[in-house]
Write a protein that holds these residues in place. Structure first.
Motif, PDB file in Angstrom:
ATOM      1  N   LEU A   1       9.408  -6.978   5.182  1.00 35.89           N
ATOM      2  CA  LEU A   1       8.411  -5.996   5.586  1.00 35.89           C
ATOM      3  C   LEU A   1       8.715  -5.548   7.005  1.00 35.89           C
ATOM      4  O   LEU A   1       8.879  -6.379   7.899  1.00 35.89           O
ATOM      5  N   ASN A   2       8.815  -4.235   7.199  1.00 35.44           N
ATOM      6  CA  ASN A   2       9.053  -3.668   8.517  1.00 35.44           C
ATOM      7  C   ASN A   2       7.741  -3.543   9.263  1.00 35.44           C
ATOM      8  O   ASN A   2       6.677  -3.405   8.650  1.00 35.44           O
ATOM      9  N   ASN A   3       7.795  -3.564  10.589  1.00 33.78           N
ATOM     10  CA  ASN A   3       6.619  -3.310  11.408  1.00 33.78           C
ATOM     11  C   ASN A   3       6.088  -1.919  11.047  1.00 33.78           C
ATOM     12  O   ASN A   3       6.839  -0.956  11.022  1.00 33.78           O
ATOM     13  N   GLY A   4       4.812  -1.823  10.712  1.00 34.25           N
ATOM     14  CA  GLY A   4       4.222  -0.554  10.295  1.00 34.25           C
ATOM     15  C   GLY A   4       3.985  -0.538   8.793  1.00 34.25           C
ATOM     16  O   GLY A   4       3.742  -1.574   8.176  1.00 34.25           O
ATOM     17  N   TRP A   5       4.085   0.660   8.202  1.00 40.01           N
ATOM     18  CA  TRP A   5       3.784   0.846   6.777  1.00 40.01           C
ATOM     19  C   TRP A   5       4.958   0.486   5.877  1.00 40.01           C
ATOM     20  O   TRP A   5       6.100   0.797   6.186  1.00 40.01           O
ATOM     21  N   ASN A   6       4.639  -0.154   4.747  1.00 39.01           N
ATOM     22  CA  ASN A   6       5.605  -0.513   3.705  1.00 39.01           C
ATOM     23  C   ASN A   6       4.958  -0.289   2.350  1.00 39.01           C
ATOM     24  O   ASN A   6       3.736  -0.335   2.229  1.00 39.01           O
ATOM     25  N   LEU A   7       5.787  -0.089   1.328  1.00 35.15           N
ATOM     26  CA  LEU A   7       5.313  -0.101  -0.059  1.00 35.15           C
ATOM     27  C   LEU A   7       5.776  -1.420  -0.656  1.00 35.15           C
ATOM     28  O   LEU A   7       6.969  -1.724  -0.676  1.00 35.15           O
ATOM     29  N   ILE A   8       4.818  -2.223  -1.128  1.00 35.43           N
ATOM     30  CA  ILE A   8       5.146  -3.563  -1.631  1.00 35.43           C
ATOM     31  C   ILE A   8       4.761  -3.671  -3.103  1.00 35.43           C
ATOM     32  O   ILE A   8       3.709  -3.190  -3.530  1.00 35.43           O
ATOM     33  N   GLY A   9       5.642  -4.286  -3.876  1.00 39.72           N
ATOM     34  CA  GLY A   9       5.367  -4.542  -5.281  1.00 39.72           C
ATOM     35  C   GLY A   9       4.721  -5.904  -5.458  1.00 39.72           C
ATOM     36  O   GLY A   9       4.725  -6.735  -4.552  1.00 39.72           O
ATOM     37  N   TYR A  10       4.177  -6.113  -6.648  1.00 44.43           N
ATOM     38  CA  TYR A  10       3.569  -7.400  -6.980  1.00 44.43           C
ATOM     39  C   TYR A  10       4.459  -8.078  -8.014  1.00 44.43           C
ATOM     40  O   TYR A  10       4.783  -7.481  -9.046  1.00 44.43           O
ATOM     41  N   LEU A  11       4.865  -9.333  -7.763  1.00 39.87           N
ATOM     42  CA  LEU A  11       5.904  -9.973  -8.563  1.00 39.87           C
ATOM     43  C   LEU A  11       5.428 -11.007  -9.573  1.00 39.87           C
ATOM     44  O   LEU A  11       6.245 -11.547 -10.306  1.00 39.87           O
ATOM     45  N   ASN A  12       4.144 -11.303  -9.622  1.00 37.40           N
ATOM     46  CA  ASN A  12       3.654 -12.248 -10.630  1.00 37.40           C
ATOM     47  C   ASN A  12       3.377 -11.509 -11.937  1.00 37.40           C
ATOM     48  O   ASN A  12       3.006 -10.330 -11.936  1.00 37.40           O
ATOM     49  N   SER A  13       3.491 -12.204 -13.038  1.00 36.36           N
ATOM     50  CA  SER A  13       3.221 -11.589 -14.341  1.00 36.36           C
ATOM     51  C   SER A  13       1.746 -11.697 -14.729  1.00 36.36           C
ATOM     52  O   SER A  13       1.344 -11.207 -15.778  1.00 36.36           O
ATOM     53  N   SER A  14       0.937 -12.342 -13.880  1.00 40.58           N
ATOM     54  CA  SER A  14      -0.509 -12.392 -14.109  1.00 40.58           C
ATOM     55  C   SER A  14      -1.222 -12.042 -12.805  1.00 40.58           C
ATOM     56  O   SER A  14      -0.662 -12.184 -11.716  1.00 40.58           O
ATOM     57  N   ALA A  15      -2.440 -11.577 -12.924  1.00 35.54           N
ATOM     58  CA  ALA A  15      -3.225 -11.155 -11.762  1.00 35.54           C
ATOM     59  C   ALA A  15      -3.589 -12.351 -10.883  1.00 35.54           C
ATOM     60  O   ALA A  15      -3.673 -13.477 -11.358  1.00 35.54           O
ATOM     61  N   SER A  16      -3.785 -12.081  -9.591  1.00 37.84           N
ATOM     62  CA  SER A  16      -4.234 -13.143  -8.688  1.00 37.84           C
ATOM     63  C   SER A  16      -4.945 -12.541  -7.479  1.00 37.84           C
ATOM     64  O   SER A  16      -4.861 -11.344  -7.219  1.00 37.84           O
ATOM     65  N   SER A  17      -5.625 -13.389  -6.749  1.00 41.33           N
ATOM     66  CA  SER A  17      -6.418 -12.993  -5.593  1.00 41.33           C
ATOM     67  C   SER A  17      -5.540 -12.483  -4.455  1.00 41.33           C
ATOM     68  O   SER A  17      -4.583 -13.148  -4.053  1.00 41.33           O
ATOM     69  N   ILE A  18      -5.891 -11.321  -3.916  1.00 42.19           N
ATOM     70  CA  ILE A  18      -5.144 -10.766  -2.785  1.00 42.19           C
ATOM     71  C   ILE A  18      -5.279 -11.666  -1.560  1.00 42.19           C
ATOM     72  O   ILE A  18      -4.330 -11.854  -0.811  1.00 42.19           O
ATOM     73  N   GLU A  19      -6.457 -12.251  -1.370  1.00 42.08           N
ATOM     74  CA  GLU A  19      -6.676 -13.117  -0.205  1.00 42.08           C
ATOM     75  C   GLU A  19      -5.797 -14.359  -0.250  1.00 42.08           C
ATOM     76  O   GLU A  19      -5.214 -14.753   0.759  1.00 42.08           O
ATOM     77  N   SER A  20      -5.678 -14.976  -1.421  1.00 39.85           N
ATOM     78  CA  SER A  20      -4.845 -16.178  -1.503  1.00 39.85           C
ATOM     79  C   SER A  20      -3.359 -15.835  -1.396  1.00 39.85           C
ATOM     80  O   SER A  20      -2.600 -16.562  -0.762  1.00 39.85           O
ATOM     81  N   GLN A  21      -2.946 -14.718  -1.975  1.00 38.90           N
ATOM     82  CA  GLN A  21      -1.527 -14.357  -1.935  1.00 38.90           C
ATOM     83  C   GLN A  21      -1.050 -14.007  -0.529  1.00 38.90           C
ATOM     84  O   GLN A  21       0.075 -14.306  -0.160  1.00 38.90           O
ATOM     85  N   PHE A  22      -1.901 -13.373   0.275  1.00 37.06           N
ATOM     86  CA  PHE A  22      -1.479 -12.940   1.607  1.00 37.06           C
ATOM     87  C   PHE A  22      -1.981 -13.851   2.729  1.00 37.06           C
ATOM     88  O   PHE A  22      -1.851 -13.522   3.902  1.00 37.06           O
ATOM     89  N   SER A  23      -2.525 -15.021   2.378  1.00 35.17           N
ATOM     90  CA  SER A  23      -3.086 -15.924   3.392  1.00 35.17           C
ATOM     91  C   SER A  23      -2.042 -16.402   4.407  1.00 35.17           C
ATOM     92  O   SER A  23      -2.373 -16.649   5.558  1.00 35.17           O
ATOM     93  N   THR A  24      -0.783 -16.492   4.006  1.00 35.49           N
ATOM     94  CA  THR A  24       0.254 -16.999   4.919  1.00 35.49           C
ATOM     95  C   THR A  24       0.632 -15.996   6.008  1.00 35.49           C
ATOM     96  O   THR A  24       1.221 -16.381   7.013  1.00 35.49           O
ATOM     97  N   ILE A  25       0.298 -14.716   5.802  1.00 34.23           N
ATOM     98  CA  ILE A  25       0.645 -13.713   6.820  1.00 34.23           C
ATOM     99  C   ILE A  25      -0.586 -12.936   7.291  1.00 34.23           C
ATOM    100  O   ILE A  25      -0.454 -11.852   7.862  1.00 34.23           O
TER     101      ILE A  25
END
Length: 192
Positions: A108-132
């Motif tokens: 991910l570059n500083n600023g705006w990025n387009l990011i895909g989702y790589l899991n085959s099942s849905a999950s919480s955005i808060e838990s997935q991005f908690s590390t950053i």
């Protein structure tokens, strides 16, 4: 004889490891991504079944795939990235290939990025991005929903396979998703 049996089995073994992802693409603009490494990773092959309904596809760098003008500056899909697509008619896209590793590193570059989702099942955005979370400015989906940690706003809630997201981060970083599993746990007792 054994050599010939092995040769006959190779195409079957290769085929049996392939999987498919079906992605709904609505009419108008939307964001999509895939967790599949396509068998043939060029856009003409990937989108051949719906090519007449695609107006344009854009990546985060402004490169386009514009079938009407036979213009392809994107060339292939990148795992972990998402793409902006404009459809003239809603369609389902099926991508065939091997499933990507769900915790593939995404730059991910500083600023705006387009990011895909790589899991085959849905999950919480808060838990997935908690590390950053300290680096996230905002995440947006294609429906106007946001995840804005600074203001404790979360109208996205769930990340979904096939969807793409816009993410703004405050510094360059490497991110990877936590793999979701759909396992059933059993407890066994053995007396003796």
């Amino acid at each position: 004889m054994k050599k010939y049996i092995l040769i006959l089995l190779i195409p079957y073994l290769t085929y049996s490891q392939n999987t498919e992802q079906e992605i709904f693409l609505p009419s108008g603009w939307s964001l999509f991504s895939t967790y599949i490494n396509p068998d043939f990773n060029n856009l003409d092959d990937i989108f051949s079944s719906i090519i007449n309904d695609i107006v344009v596809i854009k990546d985060e760098n402004g490169n386009v795939y514009w079938p009407e003008y036979e213009l392809d500056l994107i060339e292939s899909l990148v795992i972990g990235k998402s793409y902006l697509i404009k459809m003239s008619t809603p369609r389902n896209l099926t991508i065939s290939g091997s499933q990507a590793n769900c915790n593939t590193e995404i730059n991910l570059n500083n600023g705006w990025n387009l990011i895909g989702y790589l899991n085959s099942s849905a999950s919480s955005i808060e838990s997935q991005f908690s590390t950053i979370i300290e680096n996230i400015v905002i995440i947006k989906d294609d429906s106007g929903n946001v995840y804005w940690p600074l203001y404790n706003i979360n109208s996205i809630n769930t990340l979904n396979p096939g969807k793409g997201y816009q993410i703004k981060v405050s510094s360059e970083l490497i991110f990877n998703y936590t793999c979701e599993t759909n396992c059933v746990n059993y407890n066994y007792n053995c007396d003796g």
